[in-house]
Design an enzyme around this catalytic site. Structure first.
Site, short mmCIF file in Angstrom:
data_model
loop_
_atom_site.label_atom_id
_atom_site.label_comp_id
_atom_site.label_asym_id
_atom_site.label_seq_id
_atom_site.Cartn_x
_atom_site.Cartn_y
_atom_site.Cartn_z
N THR B 13 0.66 -1.03 0.18
CA THR B 13 -0.15 -0.13 0.05
C THR B 13 0.95 1.40 -0.08
OG1 THR B 13 -1.55 -1.17 1.21
CG2 THR B 13 -1.77 1.25 1.45
N VAL B 14 1.77 1.33 0.97
CA VAL B 14 2.56 2.65 1.10
C VAL B 14 3.47 2.82 0.20
CG1 VAL B 14 4.06 4.14 2.79
CG2 VAL B 14 2.08 2.72 3.43
N VAL B 130 4.93 8.36 12.07
CA VAL B 130 3.93 8.93 13.14
C VAL B 130 2.76 9.69 12.31
CG1 VAL B 130 3.50 10.40 14.93
CG2 VAL B 130 5.77 8.98 14.94
N ILE B 134 0.76 13.89 8.21
CA ILE B 134 0.59 14.98 9.09
C ILE B 134 2.24 15.31 9.39
CG2 ILE B 134 0.14 16.28 11.05
CD1 ILE B 134 -2.28 13.97 11.45
N GLY B 185 -12.16 -2.53 6.02
CA GLY B 185 -10.60 -2.44 5.63
C GLY B 185 -9.97 -1.37 6.41
N GLU B 188 -7.80 -4.30 11.02
CA GLU B 188 -7.31 -5.57 10.73
C GLU B 188 -8.04 -6.99 11.31
OE1 GLU B 188 -4.44 -5.80 9.09
OE2 GLU B 188 -3.82 -3.69 9.03
N ASP B 199 0.03 0.20 18.65
CA ASP B 199 0.24 0.94 17.56
C ASP B 199 0.51 2.55 18.08
OD1 ASP B 199 0.48 1.54 14.51
OD2 ASP B 199 -1.25 2.72 15.07
N LYS B 203 3.77 5.07 18.24
CA LYS B 203 4.11 6.55 17.63
C LYS B 203 4.31 7.57 18.86
CE LYS B 203 0.72 5.09 14.25
NZ LYS B 203 -0.89 5.16 13.92
N GLY B 300 -3.06 5.19 4.97
CA GLY B 300 -3.56 5.21 3.72
C GLY B 300 -2.23 5.52 2.61
#
Lengths: 438, 438
Positions: B13-14, B130, B134, B185, B188, B199, B203, B300
């Protein structure tokens, strides 16, 4: 490592704040910069009472600081156009880096200043010139560097936002809140600069250049103030699910760049709609990142000093970097040389939605005539509120339109105002959805 | 000028988003960097369907990319701990700069990685680790560099915020919204990592190190999830003027650093309370700047790519800069060597306010006994709601307390739960005012 030596010109509110922050947080700042930042000299006419410069070399001639061979970085905090311009150009001529909080200077004389600085290979940094302590210049210029910026929309004048916030929350009139803001020191005795949008247009001009890689063009920004917003408009906007904010908007369209400051209805659930009082916030939409927003204090001694000192830190790190490796002043290399750079559009060519308020004689057919005029000009109506009459014979009519060209709206308003059954001028406030996504 | 040559490892994805943004916006990116950024090689096992790598040198062995002498910068987007760690260390060993979006890797292995990179004089950049797109790492590390950071509080897990937003807006149960998020989606199949705060703690650990100049200490972060929040708590919070958000909070106190992730009641009028759905936002309080906030997409493909590419731009500009002039990995030089660096406090030592919900037998004296236990533990009550009984004999009691030490609250809760007239466990949610100023 060798300290970086700073000369501060101007010790008023922001100068005093900068002096104090550099002094108070010197140890942390040195660890961040990898070297001490020392105040080599200050140039000032008067000193802010919160600022104690005991033991610091001082002069009343700021040009002496700009000529001091022991000063690496000039911090211009005297404000205004003429002397500030001369001072900055003199410092550049002497090979010094410049940090400034002066939005008027950059918006009006920036192209000349950057040209001179580029030739000398020195840095001119101006984070504090836009939205005080909010690091939005860094976000636009570096943090969002991957993006094509679609639009920027900001509450970038604290005085105006203070007035609009209190008009809405307390149902008070513009003049009433303005007088209070003046008493509290949030507004100047002559509030024109703030409430008529000139200050916001300076900041918007700077952000637009950085967002789109175009030269500074303050003279092409459209500027409209908030002094004609009434309590009635605030209430009607609220009924329709909107809040009125004084926004600076820069937008990329296929016909060029929109660059405009005006009161704007925005949906209540937008973060920008929830920015209250003297605070500033800037929403930025990028093609990759989507919607983002930056919020904080847009003015004040230490918030502005926060941005000034961040710039000094950047200078300290880049002081030995070859000039062509540094972040370009206006984010893109070759600004002003790009023949395909988008032009700033005349206001008549921009496209937006509108809120209209008009006063009509209560007679059959008036509403139909207004609707026909709008329709004939290609404008479709999204919502219409005809208020019940409480007394007298004039009926307020509130309209929201779909998006249309400003020119068509101007024509329609001219026609509507020429109707015998319409009293006085039509109030027109632009409407933006500013889709921030979920 | 010479192009900067990038090797992308991982095209999920990334990775796919990064490839596409670098390709689509290549011209603007080159003008920002002052030189082209070219994709020299990709290393991948599978390719995201949106990504077309025709004509690009590719390998299924990411270590080949890390060894490629024509690659200047490795972009690690394979995720996970072990292989990612080996890959990054191999790239550093080969003198390559590293850009990564891997929060787990940095939070857990960052100290080792930065040490290795420092010895080799290479950059390791991790903006994308992180809060996705942003640019909050840049804000904390550079834009707010003048400040002593007082606290950082963030909505830094989109899945959790999506669930809490829909629980509140639609009155639905945690499990119900979680199932929906999984179908869409946003969550998970095994949601533990997101909803239990792991998670977010990764961060937060990274932000705290940058805010306070301390080594990464993920193992000392307190982590509590949102799976036990009920619709009743959401409603009661609303009645009291609060919203429940899953926050990561790092705070400097005179006793050390607080580092904690947990559900938190925050006042409705805070901007953070108005951050909905999968979006992220981080509020940062600095001593000079005051309250600031950064909002946008926390995950995303392209939002995360936005941050990855911004890091590549930074590397491109700093590639020839002497290492000691670069921004330190964790913002401050000498992280880990500062004997006066604040320690991370055990959770029992932190101070906060509390929301408590308990179920009591409706018998005289129960409320008095609860109040006495709190008082005996030095805890004062700010608000109390005893709900009317609709059926059965158990009465819900809702309490808000003033700020107190977690240890005292633990003791009080233990005593309350041991009362014969109290049924089951006491629900405890921490409360923060997060004063953002006006």
């Amino acid at each position: 490592m060798k300290p970086v030596r700073v000369g501060i010109c101007g010790l008023g509110t922001v100068g005093g704040g900068t002096f104090n922050v550099l002094t108070r947080n010197a140890e942390d700042i040195a660890r961040r910069a990898g070297r001490p930042i020392v105040i080599e000299q200050v140039g000032h006419r008067s000193i802010h009472p919160d600022c104690d410069i005991t033991g610091i070399k001082a002069t009343s001639d700021v040009f002496e600081v700009a000529a001091n061979p022991d000063v690496d970085v000039i911090v211009e905090l005297i404000g205004g156009y003429d002397t500030a311009r001369e001072l900055v150009l003199a410092a550049i001529e002497n090979g010094k880096h410049v940090v400034t909080a002066n939005k008027a200077l950059i918006a009006v004389h920036g192209n000349e200043i950057f040209q001179a600085a580029h030739e000398k290979g020195v840095i001119v940094a101006f984070e504090a010139a836009v939205a005080g302590g909010i690091p939005v210049i860094k976000a636009l210029r570096e943090g969002l560097g991957a993006n094509r910026i679609e639009w920027v929309a900001g509450i970038i004048n604290g005085t105006g936002n203070y007035i609009l916030t209190h008009m809405r929350d307390e149902g008070r009139a513009f003049e009433d809140v303005l007088a209070e803001a003046q008493a509290l020191g949030y507004a100047e005795a002559d509030p024109t600069f703030d409430v008529e949008g000139i200050d916001a247009a300076h900041k918007l001009t700077i952000m637009a250049s950085i967002a789109y890689g175009v030269p500074l063009q303050f003279d092409k920004a459209y500027t409209e103030g908030i002094s004609r917003i009434t309590g009635e408009d605030v209430d009607q906007a609220d009924n329709l699910g909107y809040v009125i904010k004084h926004l600076g908007i820069a937008k990329r369209t296929e016909n060029g760049l929109e660059l405009r400051v005006h009161p704007t209805l925005i949906p209540k659930d937008r973060l920008l709609a929830n920015v209250h009082g003297v605070k500033n916030a800037i929403a930025v939409m990028g093609d990759a990142v989507g919607p983002t927003l930056y919020y904080g204090a847009g003015a004040g001694a230490e918030p502005t000093a926060s941005a000034v000192v961040a710039d000094i830190l950047d200078v300290a790190r880049d002081i030995n970097t070859a000039h062509h490796y540094r972040v370009p002043y206006l984010a893109f290399s070759g600004v002003g040389e790009d023949m395909n750079a988008p032009a700033i559009m005349p206001m008549e060519d921009i496209t937006t939605a509108y809120y209209l308020r008009l006063l009509a004689v209560d007679r059959p057919g008036v509403l139909a005539r207004v609707a026909t005029i709008l329709s004939d000009n290609g404008i479709s109506i999204e919502a219409l509120i005809q208020k019940e009459i409480t007394e007298g014979e004039l009926v307020p009519i509130i309209l929201m339109t779909h998006r249309t060209k400003e020119r068509q709206m101007n024509d329609a308003i001219r026609e509507i105002e020429s109707m015998a059954d319409i009293a006085g001028a039509v109030t027109r406030i632009r409407v933006e959805s500013l889709d921030e996504g979920e």
